[in-house]
Design a protein around this motif. Sequence first.
Motif, PDB file in Angstrom:
ATOM      1  N   GLU A 179      44.695  49.720  45.951  1.00 12.32           N
ATOM      2  CA  GLU A 179      43.013  49.363  46.116  1.00 12.32           C
ATOM      3  C   GLU A 179      42.462  49.038  44.682  1.00 12.32           C
ATOM      4  O   GLU A 179      41.904  48.412  43.982  1.00 12.32           O
ATOM      5  N   MET A 180      42.749  50.120  43.735  1.00  9.79           N
ATOM      6  CA  MET A 180      42.877  50.142  42.368  1.00  9.79           C
ATOM      7  C   MET A 180      43.199  48.602  41.659  1.00  9.79           C
ATOM      8  O   MET A 180      41.819  47.895  40.526  1.00  9.79           O
ATOM      9  N   ARG A 181      43.819  47.804  42.493  1.00 11.87           N
ATOM     10  CA  ARG A 181      43.889  46.696  41.404  1.00 11.87           C
ATOM     11  C   ARG A 181      43.171  45.944  42.004  1.00 11.87           C
ATOM     12  O   ARG A 181      42.814  44.274  41.105  1.00 11.87           O
ATOM     13  N   THR A 182      42.427  45.882  42.877  1.00 12.62           N
ATOM     14  CA  THR A 182      41.064  45.053  43.429  1.00 12.62           C
ATOM     15  C   THR A 182      39.854  44.566  42.333  1.00 12.62           C
ATOM     16  O   THR A 182      39.384  44.080  42.733  1.00 12.62           O
ATOM     17  N   GLY A 183      40.316  45.735  42.432  1.00 11.50           N
ATOM     18  CA  GLY A 183      38.476  46.614  41.150  1.00 11.50           C
ATOM     19  C   GLY A 183      37.214  46.572  41.874  1.00 11.50           C
ATOM     20  O   GLY A 183      36.814  46.810  41.220  1.00 11.50           O
ATOM     21  N   PHE A 184      37.644  46.233  43.346  1.00  9.54           N
ATOM     22  CA  PHE A 184      36.488  47.728  44.075  1.00  9.54           C
ATOM     23  C   PHE A 184      36.725  48.617  44.926  1.00  9.54           C
ATOM     24  O   PHE A 184      35.221  49.600  45.182  1.00  9.54           O
ATOM     25  N   GLY A 185      37.389  49.914  43.612  1.00 16.55           N
ATOM     26  CA  GLY A 185      37.488  51.115  44.162  1.00 16.55           C
ATOM     27  C   GLY A 185      38.456  51.384  45.596  1.00 16.55           C
ATOM     28  O   GLY A 185      38.490  50.785  46.126  1.00 16.55           O
ATOM     29  N   TRP A 186      38.596  53.150  45.292  1.00  9.61           N
ATOM     30  CA  TRP A 186      38.988  53.151  47.015  1.00  9.61           C
ATOM     31  C   TRP A 186      38.212  53.220  48.025  1.00  9.61           C
ATOM     32  O   TRP A 186      36.749  53.630  48.101  1.00  9.61           O
ATOM     33  N   VAL A 187      38.467  53.473  49.125  1.00 10.51           N
ATOM     34  CA  VAL A 187      38.239  53.275  50.632  1.00 10.51           C
ATOM     35  C   VAL A 187      39.539  54.108  51.227  1.00 10.51           C
ATOM     36  O   VAL A 187      39.281  55.089  51.524  1.00 10.51           O
ATOM     37  N   GLN A 188      40.475  53.374  51.437  1.00 14.99           N
ATOM     38  CA  GLN A 188      41.867  53.688  52.367  1.00 14.99           C
ATOM     39  C   GLN A 188      42.229  55.106  51.413  1.00 14.99           C
ATOM     40  O   GLN A 188      42.808  55.717  52.497  1.00 14.99           O
ATOM     41  N   ALA A 189      42.343  54.739  50.158  1.00 18.47           N
ATOM     42  CA  ALA A 189      43.109  56.021  49.409  1.00 18.47           C
ATOM     43  C   ALA A 189      42.279  57.110  49.305  1.00 18.47           C
ATOM     44  O   ALA A 189      43.063  58.070  49.275  1.00 18.47           O
ATOM     45  N   LYS A 190      41.291  57.444  49.823  1.00 15.36           N
ATOM     46  CA  LYS A 190      39.818  58.964  49.790  1.00 15.36           C
ATOM     47  C   LYS A 190      39.557  59.102  50.989  1.00 15.36           C
ATOM     48  O   LYS A 190      38.892  58.978  51.167  1.00 15.36           O
TER      49      LYS A 190
END
Length: 326
Positions: A179-190
């Motif tokens: 998710e970090m590589r997308t530049g949009f931040g965390w959703v599934q990871a948190k």
Amino acid sequence: MKLATLDDGTRDGCLVLVSRDLGAILACDDVAGTLQEALEDWDRVSRLLAAMAERLDHGGAAGARPFDAGAMKAPLPRAWQWLDGSAFSTHGQLMQLAYDLPPVPSDIPLMYQGLSHRFAAGHEDMVFPSAADGIDFEAELAVIVDDVPQGVSPEEALGHIRLVMLVNDWSLRVLGAAEMRTGFGWVQAKPACSAAPVAVTPDELGDRWKDGRVHLPVMVHYQGGRFGEADAGCMDFGFHELIAHAARTRALCAGTIIGSGTISNPAYNVVGSSCIAERRAIEKIERGAPHTPFMQSGEAVRIEVRQRRGSLFGAIDQRVVVAGRD
């Protein structure tokens, strides 16, 4: 003063006072039904609660009953907002060095907005879909504020800190990297965070509350032994500075929770770490590759802060359950 939320079958639970020794609770629904209600009318409610707490601590409160951590929800089972900082530069530096990440700004706090509509109780099993997602704990402290105006200064922000709490900010590291590589931040990871059962007013910390920081070690036990005992006072930015950063362009409503980020110390080889990811980063730096695996189904972690009187917040003591098949 120490406060908790009794699980009464409702979403927000029932506000109770907790004695300093975590031995007894006292219902205070005649003053405020929930912690959120108390925070929204703190100046009036806190005076009434303080008088009740004094009676509870001296054994003179009618209706007091034994404290049972297993009967408590998180202090705020759902919050209007969860803003998590990264106030310990050692953690970021280790991750940057281990994985050749670009440098991050050091003159402003790092912060993201995470899931806030559910905080898990500190005793409940945490269910995740797959161990392949890189299940990790993160020991943090957090503060709960009352209504904070837009543009508040760090000095003014100190006066808006009403409660301090202990948090496990669960992370799914494999998903986080993607998710970090997308530049949009965390959703599934948190996923949802967990919280120890008791929140405390800053005065309960005595001289360990200074400069918007809690100067106490946070103990993490994992795999049958000590994993870390890092000093939470080593924040590069105090909670008052994190609040001012968050409120620069918007007001914060009562019940907003501000997290410290993973607690980390420069002397990590002595005090250990507060999450598996940092331990793996240290192993990669020192040994060429990470060796400590992320959590597997059935494994448990215990996070706690202790003072002379015993446990300050009660413990986060949770087991991981993997619901899917890996």
